[in-house]
Enzyme design. Structure first.
Site, short mmCIF file in Angstrom:
data_model
loop_
_atom_site.label_atom_id
_atom_site.label_comp_id
_atom_site.label_asym_id
_atom_site.label_seq_id
_atom_site.Cartn_x
_atom_site.Cartn_y
_atom_site.Cartn_z
N SER A 36 0.86 -1.18 0.00
CA SER A 36 0.00 0.00 0.00
C SER A 36 0.90 1.24 0.00
CB SER A 36 -0.89 -0.14 1.23
OG SER A 36 -1.21 1.07 1.73
N LEU A 37 0.34 2.42 0.14
CA LEU A 37 1.15 3.65 0.13
C LEU A 37 1.01 4.35 1.46
CD1 LEU A 37 0.11 5.08 -3.35
CD2 LEU A 37 2.34 4.15 -2.77
N LYS A 75 5.76 9.78 -6.97
CA LYS A 75 6.70 8.65 -7.04
C LYS A 75 8.07 9.12 -7.52
CE LYS A 75 2.91 5.61 -8.44
NZ LYS A 75 2.24 4.88 -9.52
N CYS A 102 -49.17 6.26 -3.38
CA CYS A 102 -48.26 6.94 -4.31
C CYS A 102 -48.51 8.45 -4.25
CB CYS A 102 -48.52 6.41 -5.72
SG CYS A 102 -47.68 7.38 -6.99
N ARG A 117 -6.23 -7.04 -4.50
CA ARG A 117 -5.11 -6.89 -3.58
C ARG A 117 -5.19 -7.85 -2.40
NH1 ARG A 117 -1.97 -3.45 0.05
NH2 ARG A 117 -3.68 -2.90 1.40
N LYS A 121 -4.54 10.00 -7.72
CA LYS A 121 -4.79 8.77 -6.97
C LYS A 121 -6.24 8.36 -7.26
CE LYS A 121 -4.20 6.68 -2.43
NZ LYS A 121 -5.50 6.02 -2.35
N GLU A 153 0.94 11.65 -10.01
CA GLU A 153 -0.21 10.97 -10.62
C GLU A 153 -1.47 11.22 -9.80
OE1 GLU A 153 0.70 6.81 -10.88
OE2 GLU A 153 2.62 7.18 -11.89
S1 IVH Z 1 1.07 3.00 -6.92
C1 IVH Z 1 3.88 0.13 -4.67
N1 IVH Z 1 -0.40 4.77 -8.16
O1 IVH Z 1 -3.77 3.61 -3.82
C2 IVH Z 1 2.99 1.20 -5.13
N2 IVH Z 1 -1.43 3.48 -6.45
O2 IVH Z 1 -3.23 3.70 -0.93
C3 IVH Z 1 1.78 0.72 -5.81
N3 IVH Z 1 -3.82 3.96 -6.16
O3 IVH Z 1 -3.40 0.16 -3.28
C4 IVH Z 1 0.68 1.67 -5.88
N4 IVH Z 1 -3.97 5.48 -7.74
O4 IVH Z 1 -5.01 0.93 -5.13
C5 IVH Z 1 -0.37 3.83 -7.20
N5 IVH Z 1 -1.60 6.34 -9.40
C6 IVH Z 1 -1.55 5.40 -8.45
C7 IVH Z 1 -2.70 5.07 -7.70
C8 IVH Z 1 -2.59 4.09 -6.70
C9 IVH Z 1 -4.65 4.80 -6.81
C10 IVH Z 1 -4.25 3.11 -5.04
C11 IVH Z 1 -3.82 1.68 -5.10
C12 IVH Z 1 -3.11 1.43 -3.81
C13 IVH Z 1 -3.64 2.53 -2.95
C14 IVH Z 1 -2.66 2.85 -1.84
#
Ligand code: IVH
Length: 686
Positions: A87-88, A298, A416, A141, A120, A118
């Site tokens: 996850s992030l 990133k 109605c 996931r 999200k 990017e």
């Molecule tokens: S990168 C190892 N890029 O956010 C990194 N994740 O909170 C892999 N998500 O589980 C993830 N947009 O479902 C990445 N542009 C994006 C994203 C993204 C949405 C989601 C993804 C992840 C979650 C983490």
């Protein structure tokens, strides 16, 4: 026996357990909103199994224990990820982004770092494994180590390539490659889905994320296919193909393979520019057609990513910047009840107007009575309102500290509100329906739908005209529309000779629409425009369809048992047979070129992409024309594309077409290619 079905009466306990298991299955699969843990769920199933074994006389084929190949809950097989799906880390302010950058620079000993920024996407993370260029497995996931194998469903998502494209400069296709991205539902598709769920009396999805997850978890993949899901690819986990040196390169490669990569993505130098990106993204958040809940920053260089590595749960080289929720407090003045085209009564909150991050909100859907009761929402309450990735706002719940005691609990009416007829609740449904098939509200909403863009596309037939036509007793069903002449239409309020003639011509022209549109217009439950088109192309004319049995319908791509039953049931009803006859007598076209005959058109065998704004016709009409001329219409440009039709303000797709040397035509050239006359003769589209 107590409230939960425990006690001597084991038959009652069995009944209770079956209902509960079915309910939890629905919560889990359809709504992606489980109320209990997997262990608690398993305990219910085990108890039911034990009781059924002890009482064979109470066994039943309908019991959840005897469904889906012995797997009691019928849940998906698990699948171990090749590389863990992490996850992030989240952060919520520019200061926290600066702190992230400071950590990254310290670890790398660099002055300034190149980042990829990017959106999200608020959807569901998906891991796709390709073997020899073919999609082999699609996995959710799950807990990051093991997920659910949902391959059959992923195959129905239009943006997920079944086979990877070979692109110039991509090198040979890898024997095995894993691709990560997000399955999501566009806001418009989410709203349409919830609206039809309201109309069907089904509980709504809370947000586009849940609807994407719920749609992907369907055990019947024909249901997933009927939901409009989309996909963005955003990550290639290690081992990345050797020649890649940066995340930007990886994204370009993904695009080359035929994936959609988010067009908002930017590469920047240093965290200040990344913060600028986040701020910009937040300002355009509402204008984006899918829900985003933040940005992901990133580190671009793969060498630097490797140096930074991972913690137990997330990469050190990336961070999610989360936007603030868009909520506001306001007063719920009253709850009004609307009647939809299938007769379902839907409660709606009338709010004291409030500004929720730039948009004034006055109404919010409350979906159904159960939801109002669950949230304990009362008329007069101070409520929290939020815009959860949609244009239609929702009431999160009442603010209990602000209750004065004068608030009024809400009950749905017994009659109605439009026609005074009795209302009823069908088994298993949460919604109440007006029982009067000719309820004026149902007719009004039905006519509006009939005339809408994706249906018969009658320009100018809006609510004001329909209200007057009904009030004057000129229209009692869809077929009556075709009896209206220009003079009658011109005599309506706020219409004149010119607009009357125009509307009469639009109604007249709609007679020539093909069967697919007609089927999408006349209110067959569970049949939207895409399914209608496929059904029409299969049967070719309405007579053949009216003779069809469920098993004939099941042969149509994406049609599952639910849709098949709806169609057969619709045409067995005498009043619908009468309607079809009346429409035929009014000169409405009821045919569609059969799918197999399409190969002979002027665009036969070609893959066509439309981009930019078209001026002569709507995009959906142009796509329909192209399909009728034998083309396969797709969304993204790749080396397999044969033709790109570019309207005005065409952007990246046009650029890509030029880069890949794909033939480009403007709208006029496209019309020439398909030959307007030939199309007229074939399907009578105009
Ligand atoms: S990168 C190892 N890029 O956010 C990194 N994740 O909170 C892999 N998500 O589980 C993830 N947009 O479902 C990445 N542009 C994006 C994203 C993204 C949405 C989601 C993804 C992840 C979650 C983490």
């Amino acid at each position: 026996m107590d409230l939960f079905g425990r006690g001597e009466d084991e038959a009652a306990r069995i009944g209770y357990l079956r209902r509960e298991i079915e309910r939890h299955n629905r919560l889990y699969y359809e709504l992606d909103a489980p109320e209990i843990t997997d262990a608690e769920f398993d305990a219910l199933v085990n108890e039911l199994k034990a009781l059924e074994e002890a009482h064979p006389e109470l066994r039943s084929a309908g019991s959840p224990t005897s469904k889906v190949g012995g797997a009691p809950a019928g849940r998906f097989p698990t699948y171990r990820h090749k590389a863990a799906m992490l996850s992030l880390d989240n952060c919520f302010s520019p200061e926290e982004l600066m702190a992230f950058d400071a950590r990254v620079r310290k670890a790398l000993g660099s002055e300034k770092v190149g980042y990829v920024c990017e959106p999200k996407i608020d959807g569901l993370a998906m891991s796709l494994e390709y073997k020899d260029g073919k999609l082999a497995v699609g996995v959710t996931r799950g807990d990051g180590v093991t997920g659910e194998n949902v391959t059959a469903n992923v195959l129905t998502v239009k943006d997920v390539p079944r086979t990877l494209s070979r692109c110039e400069g991509c090198g040979p296709l890898p024997a095995e490659i894993t691709i990560r991205g997000e399955v999501y539902m566009r806001k418009a598709d989410f709203q349409a889905l919830n609206q039809s769920r309201d109309e069907e009396g089904l509980p709504p999805f809370a947000n586009p994320r849940n609807s994407a997850a719920g749609s992907l978890r369907q055990l019947d993949s024909s249901i997933t296919a009927g939901r409009k899901l989309s996909f963005f690819a955003y990550y290639l986990p290690e081992p990345a193909p050797a020649r890649l040196t940066s995340h930007s390169d990886a994204l370009a490669l993904l695009e080359g393979f035929g994936f959609k990569v988010n067009p908002e993505i930017r590469r920047v130098e240093g965290i200040e520019e990344a913060i600028g990106f986040c701020e910009h993204l937040e300002t355009i958040r509402d204008s984006i057609e899918y829900e985003i809940d933040g940005a992901v920053i990133k580190v671009d260089s793969l060498a630097l990513q490797r140096e930074l590595g991972f913690t137990q749960r997330s990469p050190r080289w990336a961070i999610a910047y989360k936007f603030a929720p868009r909520q506001a407090k306001t007063k719920l003045l009253r709850i009004e009840v609307q009647v939809g085209r299938t007769g379902v009564l839907t409660p709606r909150a009338v709010l004291e107007p409030v500004n929720v991050s730039g948009v004034v909100v006055q109404h919010a859907s409350l979906h159904n009575e159960d939801l109002i009761r669950q949230k304990d929402i009362r008329e007069g309450d101070t409520v929290l309102v939020q815009r959860a990735g949609d244009v239609i706002p929702e009431v999160v719940g009442p603010i209990l500290e602000d209750r004065k005691g004068t608030e009024r609990p809400f009950r749905m009416p017994d009659a109605c509100p439009e026609c005074g007829s009795a209302v009823s609740r069908e088994d298993e449904e949460v919604a109440l329906r007006c029982t009067n098939a000719s309820c004026p509200a149902r007719l009004r909403e039905g006519l509006l739908h009939f005339a809408s863009r994706d249906a018969m596309d009658i320009d100018g037939l809006g609510p004001a005209v329909i209200d007057q036509l009904m009030l004057k007793g000129l229209v009692h069903d869809f077929a009556d529309l075709f009896k209206l002449d220009a003079a009658t239409l011109a005599s309506l309020d706020r219409m004149g000779e010119k607009s009357g003639a125009k509307l009469a011509a639009a109604i007249g022209a709609s007679r020539g629409r093909n069967l697919g549109r007609l089927l999408a217009s006349i209110g067959i439950r569970n049949v939207g425009p895409a399914t209608a088109k496929l059904i029409a192309a299969r049967f070719g004319d309405v007579e053949a369809l009216m003779r069809a049995e469920e098993e004939d319908l099941l042969e149509v791509e994406t049609v599952g048992p639910v849709v098949a039953e709806s169609v057969v049931r619709f045409f067995r009803l005498p009043q619908n047979e009468v309607l079809v006859e009346k429409l035929r007598a009014a000169g409405v076209n009821m045919t569609e070129p059969k799918a197999k005959e399409r190969g002979s058109g002027p665009l036969s065998g070609m893959t066509v992409v439309f981009t930019g704004t078209l001026t002569q016709m709507t995009r959906s009409k142009a796509e329909e024309l192209a399909a009728m001329a034998g083309a396969k219409v797709t969304d993204s440009v790749s080396s397999k594309t044969d033709l790109v039709v570019a309207g005005s303000e065409a952007g990246s797709k046009l650029e890509k077409a030029r880069r890949l040397n794909v033939r480009v035509a403007d709208e006029r050239e496209f019309m020439e290619m398909i030959g307007e006359k030939a199309v007229k003769d074939e399907g009578g589209l105009f």
